[in-house]
Structure formats: C-alpha cells, structure tokens
Design a protein around this motif. Structure first.
Motif, PDB file in Angstrom:
ATOM      1  N   GLY A  17       0.806  -1.225   0.000  1.00 29.23           N
ATOM      2  CA  GLY A  17       0.000   0.000   0.000  1.00 29.23           C
ATOM      3  C   GLY A  17       0.834   1.267   0.000  1.00 29.23           C
ATOM      4  N   SER A  18       2.138   1.122   0.150  1.00 29.43           N
ATOM      5  CA  SER A  18       3.027   2.275   0.120  1.00 29.43           C
ATOM      6  C   SER A  18       3.611   2.396  -1.276  1.00 29.43           C
ATOM      7  CB  SER A  18       4.150   2.083   1.146  1.00 29.43           C
ATOM      8  OG  SER A  18       5.070   3.151   1.055  1.00 29.43           O
ATOM      9  N   GLY A  19       3.464   3.544  -1.890  1.00 31.59           N
ATOM     10  CA  GLY A  19       3.952   3.731  -3.254  1.00 31.59           C
ATOM     11  C   GLY A  19       5.466   3.736  -3.349  1.00 31.59           C
ATOM     12  N   SER A  20       6.134   4.135  -2.259  1.00 32.85           N
ATOM     13  CA  SER A  20       7.589   4.260  -2.319  1.00 32.85           C
ATOM     14  C   SER A  20       8.272   3.577  -1.144  1.00 32.85           C
ATOM     15  CB  SER A  20       7.983   5.738  -2.377  1.00 32.85           C
ATOM     16  OG  SER A  20       7.428   6.417  -1.269  1.00 32.85           O
ATOM     17  N   THR A  21       9.561   3.336  -1.335  1.00 23.83           N
ATOM     18  CA  THR A  21      10.403   2.707  -0.324  1.00 23.83           C
ATOM     19  C   THR A  21      11.047   3.818   0.499  1.00 23.83           C
ATOM     20  OG1 THR A  21      10.750   0.783  -1.712  1.00 23.83           O
ATOM     21  CG2 THR A  21      12.419   1.203  -0.027  1.00 23.83           C
ATOM     22  N   ILE A  22      11.006   3.657   1.812  1.00 23.82           N
ATOM     23  CA  ILE A  22      11.467   4.721   2.706  1.00 23.82           C
ATOM     24  C   ILE A  22      12.303   4.131   3.840  1.00 23.82           C
ATOM     25  CG2 ILE A  22       9.262   4.613   3.951  1.00 23.82           C
ATOM     26  CD1 ILE A  22       9.530   7.636   4.496  1.00 23.82           C
ATOM     27  N   ILE A  23      13.306   4.875   4.278  1.00 25.40           N
ATOM     28  CA  ILE A  23      14.024   4.463   5.487  1.00 25.40           C
ATOM     29  C   ILE A  23      14.048   5.620   6.485  1.00 25.40           C
ATOM     30  CG2 ILE A  23      15.386   2.678   4.349  1.00 25.40           C
ATOM     31  CD1 ILE A  23      17.824   4.397   4.550  1.00 25.40           C
ATOM     32  N   LYS A  24      14.192   5.245   7.735  1.00 23.35           N
ATOM     33  CA  LYS A  24      14.132   6.188   8.846  1.00 23.35           C
ATOM     34  C   LYS A  24      15.349   7.112   8.843  1.00 23.35           C
ATOM     35  CE  LYS A  24      12.503   5.724  13.501  1.00 23.35           C
ATOM     36  NZ  LYS A  24      12.048   4.695  14.421  1.00 23.35           N
ATOM     37  N   THR A  25      15.104   8.403   9.052  1.00 26.59           N
ATOM     38  CA  THR A  25      16.152   9.420   9.025  1.00 26.59           C
ATOM     39  C   THR A  25      17.335   9.080   9.928  1.00 26.59           C
ATOM     40  OG1 THR A  25      14.437  11.079   8.645  1.00 26.59           O
ATOM     41  CG2 THR A  25      16.588  11.896   9.278  1.00 26.59           C
ATOM     42  N   ASP A  26      17.077   8.718  11.190  1.00 25.75           N
ATOM     43  CA  ASP A  26      18.158   8.450  12.153  1.00 25.75           C
ATOM     44  C   ASP A  26      19.087   7.350  11.639  1.00 25.75           C
ATOM     45  OD1 ASP A  26      15.963   9.611  13.299  1.00 25.75           O
ATOM     46  OD2 ASP A  26      16.045   8.482  15.171  1.00 25.75           O
ATOM     47  N   ILE A  27      18.492   6.304  11.062  1.00 26.76           N
ATOM     48  CA  ILE A  27      19.269   5.163  10.570  1.00 26.76           C
ATOM     49  C   ILE A  27      20.049   5.562   9.315  1.00 26.76           C
ATOM     50  CG2 ILE A  27      19.050   2.833   9.618  1.00 26.76           C
ATOM     51  CD1 ILE A  27      16.626   2.516  11.523  1.00 26.76           C
ATOM     52  N   ALA A  28      19.399   6.299   8.420  1.00 26.65           N
ATOM     53  CA  ALA A  28      20.050   6.751   7.181  1.00 26.65           C
ATOM     54  C   ALA A  28      21.289   7.588   7.487  1.00 26.65           C
ATOM     55  CB  ALA A  28      19.064   7.535   6.332  1.00 26.65           C
ATOM     56  N   GLU A  29      21.182   8.455   8.498  1.00 19.55           N
ATOM     57  CA  GLU A  29      22.298   9.334   8.859  1.00 19.55           C
ATOM     58  C   GLU A  29      23.540   8.540   9.264  1.00 19.55           C
ATOM     59  OE1 GLU A  29      20.619  11.854  11.892  1.00 19.55           O
ATOM     60  OE2 GLU A  29      19.735  13.214  10.403  1.00 19.55           O
ATOM     61  N   SER A  30      23.341   7.332   9.800  1.00 14.48           N
ATOM     62  CA  SER A  30      24.477   6.534  10.277  1.00 14.48           C
ATOM     63  C   SER A  30      25.418   6.113   9.149  1.00 14.48           C
ATOM     64  CB  SER A  30      23.988   5.309  11.055  1.00 14.48           C
ATOM     65  OG  SER A  30      23.443   4.344  10.187  1.00 14.48           O
ATOM     66  N   ILE A  31      24.951   6.158   7.889  1.00 12.44           N
ATOM     67  CA  ILE A  31      25.860   5.869   6.758  1.00 12.44           C
ATOM     68  C   ILE A  31      26.005   7.083   5.836  1.00 12.44           C
ATOM     69  CG2 ILE A  31      25.620   3.356   6.801  1.00 12.44           C
ATOM     70  CD1 ILE A  31      23.793   3.655   4.278  1.00 12.44           C
ATOM     71  N   GLY A  32      25.697   8.251   6.377  1.00 13.69           N
ATOM     72  CA  GLY A  32      25.939   9.487   5.627  1.00 13.69           C
ATOM     73  C   GLY A  32      24.835   9.935   4.694  1.00 13.69           C
ATOM     74  N   ILE A  33      23.651   9.321   4.793  1.00 18.25           N
ATOM     75  CA  ILE A  33      22.531   9.779   3.966  1.00 18.25           C
ATOM     76  C   ILE A  33      21.839  10.911   4.730  1.00 18.25           C
ATOM     77  CG2 ILE A  33      20.360   9.181   2.831  1.00 18.25           C
ATOM     78  CD1 ILE A  33      21.297   6.268   2.743  1.00 18.25           C
ATOM     79  N   VAL A  34      22.109  12.124   4.315  1.00 18.53           N
ATOM     80  CA  VAL A  34      21.528  13.300   4.962  1.00 18.53           C
ATOM     81  C   VAL A  34      20.989  14.248   3.893  1.00 18.53           C
ATOM     82  CG1 VAL A  34      23.007  13.198   7.025  1.00 18.53           C
ATOM     83  CG2 VAL A  34      23.792  14.450   5.015  1.00 18.53           C
ATOM     84  N   ALA A  35      20.070  15.097   4.304  1.00 18.58           N
ATOM     85  CA  ALA A  35      19.519  16.091   3.385  1.00 18.58           C
ATOM     86  C   ALA A  35      20.613  17.104   3.054  1.00 18.58           C
ATOM     87  CB  ALA A  35      18.314  16.788   4.005  1.00 18.58           C
ATOM     88  N   GLU A  36      20.786  17.367   1.767  1.00 21.09           N
ATOM     89  CA  GLU A  36      21.777  18.337   1.327  1.00 21.09           C
ATOM     90  C   GLU A  36      21.070  19.537   0.720  1.00 21.09           C
ATOM     91  OE1 GLU A  36      25.543  16.056  -0.167  1.00 21.09           O
ATOM     92  OE2 GLU A  36      23.777  14.858  -0.653  1.00 21.09           O
ATOM     93  N   GLU A  37      21.816  20.598   0.503  1.00 21.70           N
ATOM     94  CA  GLU A  37      21.260  21.870   0.059  1.00 21.70           C
ATOM     95  C   GLU A  37      20.307  21.758  -1.138  1.00 21.70           C
ATOM     96  OE1 GLU A  37      22.913  26.206  -1.313  1.00 21.70           O
ATOM     97  OE2 GLU A  37      24.280  24.865  -0.218  1.00 21.70           O
ATOM     98  N   ASN A  38      20.644  20.931  -2.126  1.00 20.49           N
ATOM     99  CA  ASN A  38      19.826  20.848  -3.339  1.00 20.49           C
ATOM    100  C   ASN A  38      18.721  19.793  -3.277  1.00 20.49           C
ATOM    101  OD1 ASN A  38      21.271  22.926  -4.541  1.00 20.49           O
ATOM    102  ND2 ASN A  38      22.817  21.504  -5.303  1.00 20.49           N
ATOM    103  N   ASP A  39      18.620  19.057  -2.163  1.00 21.88           N
ATOM    104  CA  ASP A  39      17.577  18.036  -2.034  1.00 21.88           C
ATOM    105  C   ASP A  39      16.222  18.692  -1.808  1.00 21.88           C
ATOM    106  OD1 ASP A  39      19.394  15.978  -2.312  1.00 21.88           O
ATOM    107  OD2 ASP A  39      19.656  15.687  -0.155  1.00 21.88           O
ATOM    108  N   MET A  40      15.250  18.257  -2.569  1.00 25.87           N
ATOM    109  CA  MET A  40      13.895  18.774  -2.427  1.00 25.87           C
ATOM    110  C   MET A  40      13.208  18.046  -1.280  1.00 25.87           C
ATOM    111  SD  MET A  40      11.536  20.588  -4.543  1.00 25.87           S
ATOM    112  CE  MET A  40      11.388  19.966  -6.193  1.00 25.87           C
ATOM    113  N   ILE A  41      12.640  18.801  -0.360  1.00 21.46           N
ATOM    114  CA  ILE A  41      11.878  18.209   0.745  1.00 21.46           C
ATOM    115  C   ILE A  41      10.409  18.352   0.378  1.00 21.46           C
ATOM    116  CG2 ILE A  41      11.267  18.442   3.181  1.00 21.46           C
ATOM    117  CD1 ILE A  41      14.196  19.313   3.654  1.00 21.46           C
ATOM    118  N   TYR A  42       9.658  17.256   0.487  1.00 20.48           N
ATOM    119  CA  TYR A  42       8.256  17.285   0.100  1.00 20.48           C
ATOM    120  C   TYR A  42       7.438  16.431   1.055  1.00 20.48           C
ATOM    121  CZ  TYR A  42       9.902  13.066  -2.282  1.00 20.48           C
ATOM    122  OH  TYR A  42      10.492  11.860  -2.568  1.00 20.48           O
TER     123      TYR A  42
END
Length: 134
Positions: A40-65
């Motif tokens: 039922g979820s259209g997209s695959t998502i991971i939790k922010t805290d966990i993503a940050e542990s391998i360097g996946i963070v929001a950067e200046e040009n990333d669109m937040i929606y």
C-alpha cells in the motif's frame, strides 16, 4: 512461471509483515532489521536516524516534500543509493525516500510498491517468504 532465484523469510510482529533489507550508499552498507513489506506504500522509505548513520543526509539541493498515506503525512527527501538488497536479490541504483517514520511502530524502513515491482517480488503469506522471479 520460472524458477525463483532468491527467497527471503518474512515474519509477522504486532500484525505487521516484516523482513530485513540492506542499503548501500557511497560504499557504506546498512542492515535494516525491521522493514515493513507494504504493497500500500507507493515508495520505499528508510528512517532518518538510521540513514544518517551511513551518511545519507539532506543536502542543500535536495527537495523536501510531503507524502501522505494511511499512517498520516510527513516530510521526506529522496536519495539515490548505490544498491538495495532483500535476501540475495540485489537491485542497483535506486531512489528511496528518507523520513522520520513516526507512525507509532518500531520500524527501520518500508519496502514499497516501487521496489516490490522492480524486483518482481512474489509475496507468499502461507510460507511467510518473499520470492523474486527471474
């Protein structure tokens, strides 16, 4: 139907269909242990805290929606990762969403319909496995 090349065990906890998934970003790999399998979820998502542990963070040009679903709505950003793996089934370059995932459940991520379709997943609820057709 052809022979399935890979199989991954599923389990049910608190009424949720869960499995494990690996995400690789810039040569760092992360094992997500509590990932919801959600058609039922259209997209695959991971939790922010966990993503940050391998360097996946929001950067200046990333669109937040904002995304909305049964669990409510939240703000996310997209990131293209090097690979995503469920059991032995690996998918190359793939775009996922990163968000707080504050749904009242202990989840590391959600495998959405986008990934399930791309890997040609067959969910077998009787055997509690997810298979991947060649």
């Amino acid at each position: 139907m052809g022979r399935c090349e890979a199989v991954k065990k599923l389990y049910i906890d608190e009424g949720l269909l869960l499995t494990e998934m690996e995400v690789t970003y810039k040569e760092k790999t992360l094992l997500l242990k509590r990932v919801l399998v959600d058609t039922g979820s259209g997209s695959t998502i991971i939790k922010t805290d966990i993503a940050e542990s391998i360097g996946i963070v929001a950067e200046e040009n990333d669109m937040i929606y904002r995304i909305s679903g049964v669990g409510g709505s939240e703000f996310v950003f997209s990131k293209t990762i090097n690979s995503i793996k469920i059991g032995e089934k690996s998918e190359g370059i793939f775009t996922i969403e990163i968000g707080a995932m504050d749904y009242g459940f202990d989840l590391d991520g959600i495998i959405g319909l986008d990934l399930l379709q791309q890997v040609k997943a067959i969910i077998n609820l009787d055997k509690l496995i997810i298979e991947f057709d060649r």
